[in-house]
Design a protein around this motif. Structure first.
Motif, PDB file in Angstrom:
ATOM      1  N   PHE A  43      -1.341  -1.641  -5.363  1.00 38.11           N
ATOM      2  CA  PHE A  43      -2.559  -1.798  -4.558  1.00 38.11           C
ATOM      3  C   PHE A  43      -3.237  -3.138  -4.842  1.00 38.11           C
ATOM      4  O   PHE A  43      -3.780  -3.779  -3.933  1.00 38.11           O
ATOM      5  CB  PHE A  43      -3.526  -0.638  -4.815  1.00 38.11           C
ATOM      6  CG  PHE A  43      -3.027   0.684  -4.311  1.00 38.11           C
ATOM      7  CD1 PHE A  43      -2.678   0.848  -2.977  1.00 38.11           C
ATOM      8  CD2 PHE A  43      -2.887   1.764  -5.165  1.00 38.11           C
ATOM      9  CE1 PHE A  43      -2.197   2.059  -2.500  1.00 38.11           C
ATOM     10  CE2 PHE A  43      -2.417   2.984  -4.714  1.00 38.11           C
ATOM     11  CZ  PHE A  43      -2.064   3.134  -3.372  1.00 38.11           C
ATOM     12  N   SER A  63     -12.044   7.259   3.938  1.00 38.52           N
ATOM     13  CA  SER A  63     -12.769   6.349   3.049  1.00 38.52           C
ATOM     14  C   SER A  63     -14.127   6.935   2.665  1.00 38.52           C
ATOM     15  O   SER A  63     -14.561   6.834   1.515  1.00 38.52           O
ATOM     16  CB  SER A  63     -12.956   4.982   3.722  1.00 38.52           C
ATOM     17  OG  SER A  63     -11.719   4.335   3.916  1.00 38.52           O
ATOM     18  N   LYS A  70      -1.322   1.207  -9.353  1.00 39.84           N
ATOM     19  CA  LYS A  70      -2.441   0.264  -9.443  1.00 39.84           C
ATOM     20  C   LYS A  70      -1.969  -1.167  -9.180  1.00 39.84           C
ATOM     21  O   LYS A  70      -2.608  -1.922  -8.440  1.00 39.84           O
ATOM     22  CB  LYS A  70      -3.071   0.361 -10.837  1.00 39.84           C
ATOM     23  CG  LYS A  70      -4.349  -0.430 -11.006  1.00 39.84           C
ATOM     24  CD  LYS A  70      -4.949  -0.152 -12.382  1.00 39.84           C
ATOM     25  CE  LYS A  70      -6.270  -0.860 -12.553  1.00 39.84           C
ATOM     26  NZ  LYS A  70      -6.864  -0.560 -13.901  1.00 39.84           N
ATOM     27  N   LEU A 122      -7.340   0.730   2.609  1.00 44.32           N
ATOM     28  CA  LEU A 122      -6.450   1.665   1.944  1.00 44.32           C
ATOM     29  C   LEU A 122      -6.285   1.305   0.472  1.00 44.32           C
ATOM     30  O   LEU A 122      -6.364   2.172  -0.404  1.00 44.32           O
ATOM     31  CB  LEU A 122      -5.090   1.705   2.645  1.00 44.32           C
ATOM     32  CG  LEU A 122      -4.266   2.980   2.387  1.00 44.32           C
ATOM     33  CD1 LEU A 122      -3.286   3.230   3.527  1.00 44.32           C
ATOM     34  CD2 LEU A 122      -3.502   2.908   1.076  1.00 44.32           C
ATOM     35  N   GLU A 125      -6.297  13.411  -3.386  1.00 45.71           N
ATOM     36  CA  GLU A 125      -6.919  12.467  -2.461  1.00 45.71           C
ATOM     37  C   GLU A 125      -5.926  11.562  -1.734  1.00 45.71           C
ATOM     38  O   GLU A 125      -6.295  10.877  -0.792  1.00 45.71           O
ATOM     39  CB  GLU A 125      -7.924  11.582  -3.209  1.00 45.71           C
ATOM     40  CG  GLU A 125      -9.115  12.380  -3.707  1.00 45.71           C
ATOM     41  CD  GLU A 125     -10.003  11.544  -4.596  1.00 45.71           C
ATOM     42  OE1 GLU A 125     -11.054  11.110  -4.115  1.00 45.71           O
ATOM     43  OE2 GLU A 125      -9.644  11.317  -5.749  1.00 45.71           O
ATOM     44  N   ILE A 126      -4.702  11.515  -2.200  1.00 41.60           N
ATOM     45  CA  ILE A 126      -3.712  10.680  -1.521  1.00 41.60           C
ATOM     46  C   ILE A 126      -2.930  11.542  -0.551  1.00 41.60           C
ATOM     47  O   ILE A 126      -2.375  12.563  -0.905  1.00 41.60           O
ATOM     48  CB  ILE A 126      -2.753  10.029  -2.540  1.00 41.60           C
ATOM     49  CG1 ILE A 126      -3.555   9.107  -3.474  1.00 41.60           C
ATOM     50  CG2 ILE A 126      -1.659   9.248  -1.846  1.00 41.60           C
ATOM     51  CD1 ILE A 126      -4.180   7.919  -2.797  1.00 41.60           C
ATOM     52  N   GLU A 165       1.195   4.334  -2.818  1.00 41.73           N
ATOM     53  CA  GLU A 165       1.090   5.780  -2.586  1.00 41.73           C
ATOM     54  C   GLU A 165       2.351   6.493  -3.101  1.00 41.73           C
ATOM     55  O   GLU A 165       2.281   7.612  -3.609  1.00 41.73           O
ATOM     56  CB  GLU A 165       0.894   6.066  -1.100  1.00 41.73           C
ATOM     57  CG  GLU A 165      -0.452   5.588  -0.585  1.00 41.73           C
ATOM     58  CD  GLU A 165      -0.953   6.400   0.589  1.00 41.73           C
ATOM     59  OE1 GLU A 165      -0.644   7.607   0.657  1.00 41.73           O
ATOM     60  OE2 GLU A 165      -1.650   5.831   1.433  1.00 41.73           O
ATOM     61  N   LEU A 195       2.026   6.892  -6.752  1.00 39.38           N
ATOM     62  CA  LEU A 195       1.053   7.945  -7.075  1.00 39.38           C
ATOM     63  C   LEU A 195       1.683   9.329  -6.969  1.00 39.38           C
ATOM     64  O   LEU A 195       1.422  10.209  -7.786  1.00 39.38           O
ATOM     65  CB  LEU A 195      -0.157   7.847  -6.150  1.00 39.38           C
ATOM     66  CG  LEU A 195      -1.221   6.813  -6.527  1.00 39.38           C
ATOM     67  CD1 LEU A 195      -2.349   6.818  -5.500  1.00 39.38           C
ATOM     68  CD2 LEU A 195      -1.794   7.081  -7.903  1.00 39.38           C
ATOM     69  N   ARG A 197      -9.817   1.905  -1.442  1.00 33.32           N
ATOM     70  CA  ARG A 197     -10.162   3.294  -1.771  1.00 33.32           C
ATOM     71  C   ARG A 197      -9.150   3.910  -2.739  1.00 33.32           C
ATOM     72  O   ARG A 197      -9.505   4.763  -3.552  1.00 33.32           O
ATOM     73  CB  ARG A 197     -10.288   4.128  -0.503  1.00 33.32           C
ATOM     74  CG  ARG A 197      -8.988   4.450   0.224  1.00 33.32           C
ATOM     75  CD  ARG A 197      -9.274   5.065   1.570  1.00 33.32           C
ATOM     76  NE  ARG A 197      -8.058   5.509   2.244  1.00 33.32           N
ATOM     77  CZ  ARG A 197      -7.913   5.506   3.567  1.00 33.32           C
ATOM     78  NH1 ARG A 197      -8.897   5.070   4.352  1.00 33.32           N
ATOM     79  NH2 ARG A 197      -6.792   5.934   4.115  1.00 33.32           N
ATOM     80  N   SER A 198      -7.894   3.465  -2.671  1.00 35.25           N
ATOM     81  CA  SER A 198      -6.890   3.979  -3.601  1.00 35.25           C
ATOM     82  C   SER A 198      -7.191   3.524  -5.023  1.00 35.25           C
ATOM     83  O   SER A 198      -7.042   4.297  -5.980  1.00 35.25           O
ATOM     84  CB  SER A 198      -5.496   3.520  -3.179  1.00 35.25           C
ATOM     85  OG  SER A 198      -5.157   4.052  -1.909  1.00 35.25           O
ATOM     86  N   ASN A 250       0.816  -1.213   0.000  1.00 38.67           N
ATOM     87  CA  ASN A 250       0.000   0.000   0.000  1.00 38.67           C
ATOM     88  C   ASN A 250       0.851   1.265   0.000  1.00 38.67           C
ATOM     89  O   ASN A 250       0.591   2.221  -0.730  1.00 38.67           O
ATOM     90  CB  ASN A 250      -0.926   0.015   1.212  1.00 38.67           C
ATOM     91  CG  ASN A 250      -2.103  -0.933   1.054  1.00 38.67           C
ATOM     92  OD1 ASN A 250      -2.540  -1.209  -0.056  1.00 38.67           O
ATOM     93  ND2 ASN A 250      -2.618  -1.437   2.165  1.00 38.67           N
ATOM     94  N   VAL A 253     -13.559   9.550   0.008  1.00 41.06           N
ATOM     95  CA  VAL A 253     -13.322   8.943  -1.302  1.00 41.06           C
ATOM     96  C   VAL A 253     -14.637   8.439  -1.897  1.00 41.06           C
ATOM     97  O   VAL A 253     -14.888   8.579  -3.102  1.00 41.06           O
ATOM     98  CB  VAL A 253     -12.298   7.788  -1.195  1.00 41.06           C
ATOM     99  CG1 VAL A 253     -12.198   7.017  -2.513  1.00 41.06           C
ATOM    100  CG2 VAL A 253     -10.929   8.339  -0.811  1.00 41.06           C
TER     101      VAL A 253
END
Length: 450
Positions: free
Chosen positions: A136, A192, A133, A147, A448-449, A121, A124, A150-151, A117, A195
């Motif tokens: 995750f 969460s 992607k 985590l 959002e991250i 991030e 990202l 939602r990512s 995870n 998101v």
């Protein structure tokens, strides 16, 4: 210790205590960042990153005092590298040191979900969506966790710009489902919920503008608000401001954008949104008040020549709207409209002028009829470059009338407007607006991250 020759270094004997101490300090560091505005005034927002980085540097020094390959036992080496990488990764910008530590961690222990995870991030922050992607998804192979869920919901929305129109709907629904699953993992996690709200917002614009979807969006933001971690993030205020703006709750939207600016003074989107919205509302007020700056004689001629024949099909045919079928519309003046919905009624008025809106959404123009009452008409989903010109006669069935007013240090505006979600219901000079003039409004959410 890092300066000693490697042959003089030995495995740490009290590694369990050291790992526990580092884990606790890392937790405190993230708590300090995430709850910064719970313990500091918002006026310190510009100093937040500096304060966080100062504490980060102290903890980084502790991590770097150990030679990972020599002093840290293999059994906990992956966990140590994960924590070290997470410490680097607390910064808002990409840190290559974090990438190095986290990449090694997942190689040493592919089952380390937290490392996958954190690596996602990190990717990202480096604008590498594909690798993010994959990271995750790598985490989800070992454990369904909020985590990663939602990512992936965020990434799906960010990828939508490259999708075909036929593929967008399924991507948006998938984004909502992933965010809902993340919420279900911990219903108190406001990030969460935030998101999920953003996923609903994008679904509203990119799939179908169902008012029920917008309500679900606002409900999710309300749940996020209960979590001080989410409430301290500028993106929640920004994205809620976007939702409020398109709901035409303008005063609340301006307050949300303003608070987003205060929480992150260096972030430009809320600054731009606030300025553009205030400009739009100021222009709408001026347009109505000055009646397009047209002379009284010209306005008199314009309204006297409004011909009911331009009601076209609305004068003769039955009107169908949603669940209400075969409605006979009654022509009324603008002065006869009530606040809110005006079912079974239709107005006919001339265009006095329009507002140049940088976003082009909505297309807004002012109209006037024989009552000499002047109001704005805001049309959503009208293709860019389309619209009406001064002198056109516009018929609006079942108009929804709203008063917009605010008088504060942030903004001053006062006007009434009619909202039209679908331009195809309008008649312009007696003719229905063509289908090729419909273009769905598209909106994205960002930042959002954390």
């Amino acid at each position: 210790m890092a300066s000693e020759p490697e042959d003089q270094l030995e495995l740490i004997e009290n590694v369990s205590e050291i790992m526990l101490d580092l884990a606790n300090e890392l937790k405190k560091l993230y708590s300090y960042r995430d709850l910064f505005f719970e313990n500091h005034p918002v006026e310190m927002a510009s100093q937040k990153n500096k304060c966080v980085n100062e504490k980060k540097d102290l903890l980084v020094a502790k991590f770097e005092s150990y030679n990972v390959d020599v002093q840290i036992p293999f059994a906990v080496r992956a966990e140590f590298l994960y924590m070290k990488g997470k410490c680097y990764n607390i910064s808002s910008t990409y840190d290559s040191r974090a990438m190095q530590c986290l990449s090694k961690a997942v190689k040493l222990n592919p089952h380390l979900v937290n490392a996958w995870n954190e690596l996602g991030e990190c990717y990202l922050k480096n604008m590498n969506l594909q690798e993010a992607k994959a990271s995750f998804e790598g985490a989800l192979k070992h454990e369904r966790n909020r985590l990663a869920l939602r990512s992936l919901a965020i990434i799906l929305r960010q990828e939508s710009g490259q999708l075909k129109q036929s593929e967008i709907s399924s991507a948006m629904f998938k984004s909502v489902e992933l965010a809902k699953e993340a919420v279900a993992q911990d219903i108190k996690d406001g990030v969460s919920w935030s998101v999920l709200g953003n996923s609903y917002l994008c679904q509203y614009f990119m799939v179908a503008q169902d008012p029920a979807t917008l309500k679900l969006c606002m409900s999710a933001y309300k749940q996020a608000w209960a979590d001080p971690v989410a409430k301290g993030q500028p993106d929640l205020h920004y994205n809620k401001g976007v939702a409020l703006k398109y709901s035409e709750c303008y005063g609340e939207a301006i307050k949300m954008f303003d608070q987003s600016c205060r929480l992150d003074p260096g972030w430009q989107p809320p600054v731009d949104e606030r300025a553009e919205l205030i400009h739009y509302l100021t222009e709408a007020t001026r347009l109505v008040r000055t009646r397009g700056k047209l002379k009284a004689k010209r306005i008199s001629n314009m309204v006297q020549t409004i011909d009911k024949k331009m009601l076209g099909e609305y004068a003769t045919d039955l009107y169908n709207s949603g669940t209400r079928k075969d409605v006979q519309l009654v022509h009324v003046g603008l002065d006869e409209l009530q606040e809110g919905s005006n079912e079974g009624k239709v107005i006919l008025a001339r265009v006095l002028g329009s507002i140049h809106n940088k976003n082009a959404v909505p297309f807004t123009f002012a109209v006037i009829d024989k009552s000499l009452k002047c109001v704005c008409v805001s049309v959503y989903n009208w293709a860019n470059g389309r619209g009406v010109i001064i002198g056109d006669v516009v018929a609006v069935p079942e108009p929804v009338l709203t008063t917009h007013a605010m008088d504060s240090d942030l903004a001053k505006f006062d006007f009434m407007s009619i909202r039209v979600n679908n331009p195809l219901v309008l008649l312009v000079n007696g003719k229905r607006v063509n289908r090729n003039q419909f273009a769905r409004t598209r909106v994205t959410s960002t930042y959002e991250i954390h």
